[in-house]
Design a protein around this motif. Structure first.
Motif, PDB file in Angstrom:
ATOM      1  N   GLY A  17      -2.743   1.042  16.166  1.00 26.92           N
ATOM      2  CA  GLY A  17      -2.145   1.438  14.899  1.00 26.92           C
ATOM      3  C   GLY A  17      -1.801   0.263  14.004  1.00 26.92           C
ATOM      4  N   THR A  18      -1.897  -0.957  14.534  1.00 36.47           N
ATOM      5  CA  THR A  18      -1.608  -2.149  13.739  1.00 36.47           C
ATOM      6  C   THR A  18      -2.681  -2.335  12.677  1.00 36.47           C
ATOM      7  OG1 THR A  18      -0.525  -3.221  15.602  1.00 36.47           O
ATOM      8  CG2 THR A  18      -1.326  -4.666  13.854  1.00 36.47           C
ATOM      9  N   GLU A  19      -2.273  -2.705  11.482  1.00 36.18           N
ATOM     10  CA  GLU A  19      -3.204  -3.030  10.414  1.00 36.18           C
ATOM     11  C   GLU A  19      -3.138  -4.518  10.142  1.00 36.18           C
ATOM     12  OE1 GLU A  19      -2.131  -0.513   7.114  1.00 36.18           O
ATOM     13  OE2 GLU A  19      -3.344   1.119   7.898  1.00 36.18           O
ATOM     14  N   ALA A  20      -4.189  -5.050   9.528  1.00 36.07           N
ATOM     15  CA  ALA A  20      -4.237  -6.452   9.136  1.00 36.07           C
ATOM     16  C   ALA A  20      -4.231  -6.522   7.613  1.00 36.07           C
ATOM     17  CB  ALA A  20      -5.490  -7.112   9.692  1.00 36.07           C
ATOM     18  N   LEU A  21      -4.074  -7.721   7.094  1.00 32.04           N
ATOM     19  CA  LEU A  21      -3.987  -7.941   5.643  1.00 32.04           C
ATOM     20  C   LEU A  21      -5.076  -8.902   5.211  1.00 32.04           C
ATOM     21  CD1 LEU A  21      -2.134  -7.730   2.994  1.00 32.04           C
ATOM     22  CD2 LEU A  21      -1.264  -9.941   3.732  1.00 32.04           C
ATOM     23  N   VAL A  22      -5.837  -8.535   4.179  1.00 27.04           N
ATOM     24  CA  VAL A  22      -6.758  -9.487   3.556  1.00 27.04           C
ATOM     25  C   VAL A  22      -5.892 -10.403   2.706  1.00 27.04           C
ATOM     26  CG1 VAL A  22      -8.662  -9.831   1.945  1.00 27.04           C
ATOM     27  CG2 VAL A  22      -8.713  -7.892   3.506  1.00 27.04           C
ATOM     28  N   GLU A  23      -5.727 -11.635   3.172  1.00 22.59           N
ATOM     29  CA  GLU A  23      -4.892 -12.584   2.450  1.00 22.59           C
ATOM     30  C   GLU A  23      -5.602 -13.084   1.197  1.00 22.59           C
ATOM     31  OE1 GLU A  23      -1.965 -15.954   3.951  1.00 22.59           O
ATOM     32  OE2 GLU A  23      -4.058 -16.465   4.352  1.00 22.59           O
ATOM     33  N   GLU A  24      -6.896 -13.381   1.340  1.00 26.32           N
ATOM     34  CA  GLU A  24      -7.641 -13.952   0.208  1.00 26.32           C
ATOM     35  C   GLU A  24      -9.133 -13.798   0.455  1.00 26.32           C
ATOM     36  OE1 GLU A  24      -8.148 -18.397  -1.791  1.00 26.32           O
ATOM     37  OE2 GLU A  24      -7.178 -18.199   0.151  1.00 26.32           O
ATOM     38  N   TRP A  25      -9.875 -13.451  -0.585  1.00 21.33           N
ATOM     39  CA  TRP A  25     -11.331 -13.489  -0.535  1.00 21.33           C
ATOM     40  C   TRP A  25     -11.762 -14.880  -0.965  1.00 21.33           C
ATOM     41  CZ3 TRP A  25     -14.588 -10.438   1.816  1.00 21.33           C
ATOM     42  CH2 TRP A  25     -14.162  -9.155   2.153  1.00 21.33           C
ATOM     43  N   LEU A  26     -12.651 -15.486  -0.212  1.00 17.62           N
ATOM     44  CA  LEU A  26     -13.158 -16.818  -0.511  1.00 17.62           C
ATOM     45  C   LEU A  26     -14.464 -16.749  -1.293  1.00 17.62           C
ATOM     46  CD1 LEU A  26     -12.466 -18.283   3.042  1.00 17.62           C
ATOM     47  CD2 LEU A  26     -10.976 -18.353   1.025  1.00 17.62           C
ATOM     48  N   VAL A  42      -7.815 -13.492   6.593  1.00 11.24           N
ATOM     49  CA  VAL A  42      -7.014 -12.314   6.893  1.00 11.24           C
ATOM     50  C   VAL A  42      -5.884 -12.679   7.847  1.00 11.24           C
ATOM     51  CG1 VAL A  42      -8.992 -10.770   6.545  1.00 11.24           C
ATOM     52  CG2 VAL A  42      -8.434 -11.555   8.840  1.00 11.24           C
ATOM     53  N   VAL A  43      -4.858 -11.836   7.870  1.00 19.40           N
ATOM     54  CA  VAL A  43      -3.721 -12.036   8.759  1.00 19.40           C
ATOM     55  C   VAL A  43      -3.599 -10.815   9.668  1.00 19.40           C
ATOM     56  CG1 VAL A  43      -1.237 -12.419   8.908  1.00 19.40           C
ATOM     57  CG2 VAL A  43      -2.525 -13.407   7.005  1.00 19.40           C
ATOM     58  N   VAL A  44      -3.585 -11.072  10.976  1.00 22.15           N
ATOM     59  CA  VAL A  44      -3.380 -10.028  11.971  1.00 22.15           C
ATOM     60  C   VAL A  44      -2.145 -10.436  12.775  1.00 22.15           C
ATOM     61  CG1 VAL A  44      -4.342  -8.775  13.936  1.00 22.15           C
ATOM     62  CG2 VAL A  44      -5.868  -9.640  12.160  1.00 22.15           C
ATOM     63  N   VAL A  45      -1.056  -9.713  12.608  1.00 28.16           N
ATOM     64  CA  VAL A  45       0.191  -9.967  13.328  1.00 28.16           C
ATOM     65  C   VAL A  45       0.533 -11.463  13.303  1.00 28.16           C
ATOM     66  CG1 VAL A  45       1.497  -9.503  15.432  1.00 28.16           C
ATOM     67  CG2 VAL A  45      -0.394  -8.030  14.838  1.00 28.16           C
ATOM     68  N   LYS A  46       0.718 -11.985  12.131  1.00 27.87           N
ATOM     69  CA  LYS A  46       1.156 -13.366  11.902  1.00 27.87           C
ATOM     70  C   LYS A  46       0.170 -14.426  12.377  1.00 27.87           C
ATOM     71  CE  LYS A  46       5.971 -12.037  11.929  1.00 27.87           C
ATOM     72  NZ  LYS A  46       7.295 -12.254  12.457  1.00 27.87           N
ATOM     73  N   VAL A  64     -12.309  -3.992   0.479  1.00 28.64           N
ATOM     74  CA  VAL A  64     -10.865  -4.100   0.698  1.00 28.64           C
ATOM     75  C   VAL A  64     -10.383  -5.288  -0.128  1.00 28.64           C
ATOM     76  CG1 VAL A  64      -9.017  -4.442   2.367  1.00 28.64           C
ATOM     77  CG2 VAL A  64     -11.053  -3.150   3.027  1.00 28.64           C
ATOM     78  N   ALA A  65      -9.547  -5.028  -1.103  1.00 29.51           N
ATOM     79  CA  ALA A  65      -9.081  -6.069  -2.022  1.00 29.51           C
ATOM     80  C   ALA A  65      -8.099  -7.019  -1.341  1.00 29.51           C
ATOM     81  CB  ALA A  65      -8.404  -5.426  -3.236  1.00 29.51           C
ATOM     82  N   ALA A  66      -7.978  -8.209  -1.897  1.00 30.84           N
ATOM     83  CA  ALA A  66      -6.965  -9.155  -1.428  1.00 30.84           C
ATOM     84  C   ALA A  66      -5.599  -8.499  -1.531  1.00 30.84           C
ATOM     85  CB  ALA A  66      -7.012 -10.436  -2.259  1.00 30.84           C
TER      86      ALA A  66
END
Length: 83
Positions: A17-26, A42-46, A64-66
């Protein structure tokens, strides 16, 4: 076409159920990339991970946007593979 996804090994030891975050597109749509080139951070659980292009080609579409979250196995972008 190839989907660009975060490899499954980045999701090891992560609770369901954990989601990750697109921190930045390069890269941006229309950019040409090489196989193994980092295309997103991307960031997955820090923990930060680079998402790599699975092949050489052109970024066709970013799905998936930044600053948006995504789930395991979700396609982040679509790559038009070089001929």
């Amino acid at each position: 076409m190839k989907d660009i996804v975060l490899p499954q090994d980045a999701w090891q030891d992560v609770e369901p159920g954990t989601e990750a975050l697109v921190e930045e597109w390069l890269v941006k749509a229309g950019d040409t990339v090489d196989a193994g080139q980092a295309v997103a951070s991307v960031v997955v659980v820090k923990a930060n991970h680079d998402v790599l292009a699975p092949a050489a080609g052109v970024i066709e579409q970013i799905l998936v946007a930044a600053e948006d979250t995504f789930k395991p196995g979700q396609t982040l972008a679509v790559l038009r593979v070089a001929a």
